[in-house]
Design a protein around this motif. Structure first.
Motif, short mmCIF file in Angstrom:
data_model
loop_
_atom_site.label_atom_id
_atom_site.label_comp_id
_atom_site.label_asym_id
_atom_site.label_seq_id
_atom_site.Cartn_x
_atom_site.Cartn_y
_atom_site.Cartn_z
N SER A 7 38.59 38.03 -16.64
CA SER A 7 38.25 38.77 -15.43
C SER A 7 36.86 38.44 -14.91
O SER A 7 36.59 38.61 -13.72
CB SER A 7 38.38 40.27 -15.67
N LEU A 11 36.59 37.65 -11.08
CA LEU A 11 35.73 38.46 -10.21
C LEU A 11 34.68 37.62 -9.52
O LEU A 11 34.42 37.78 -8.33
CB LEU A 11 35.05 39.55 -11.03
N ARG A 79 33.48 45.32 -10.87
CA ARG A 79 34.68 45.61 -10.07
C ARG A 79 34.38 46.58 -8.95
O ARG A 79 34.87 46.42 -7.83
CB ARG A 79 35.78 46.18 -10.97
#
Length: 98
Positions: A7, A11, A79
């Motif tokens: 991730s 991201l 996030r």
């Protein structure tokens, strides 16, 4: 040092893609045009700049060293920064259309 995986990479690349699309939007929208600016123009630019700040900070948050390998607190912050940046960019585009 371990290289980023999963991730973190997703991201960071998504944030850089939206960042570059935002730059294209501002260039197409006409930030360099001469003329008087209204309130709407300032709102568009401020929303875009806020989005750029959030999107630019995503890789920094995502790659910050963590104490434990399973600690994902910085990924959650990244996030949220990504979500805020994308939302600000979309609001900027919508404001320019209204």
């Amino acid at each position: 040092m371990q290289s980023p995986t999963g991730s973190v990479v997703a991201l960071s690349s998504a944030a850089s893609t939206v960042f570059s699309i935002g730059m294209v939007f501002l260039g197409y929208w006409g930030i360099h045009e001469s003329g008087t600016w209204g309130v709407r123009d300032y709102v568009v630019v401020l929303l875009a700049m806020g989005g750029f700040i959030c999107l630019g900070s995503v890789p920094w948050f995502a790659t910050t060293p963590m104490e434990r390998a399973d600690d994902e607190s910085k990924i959650r912050v990244a996030r949220r920064a990504f979500l805020c940046g994308v939302t600000a960019m979309w609001l900027s585009v919508l404001t320019s259309l209204v």
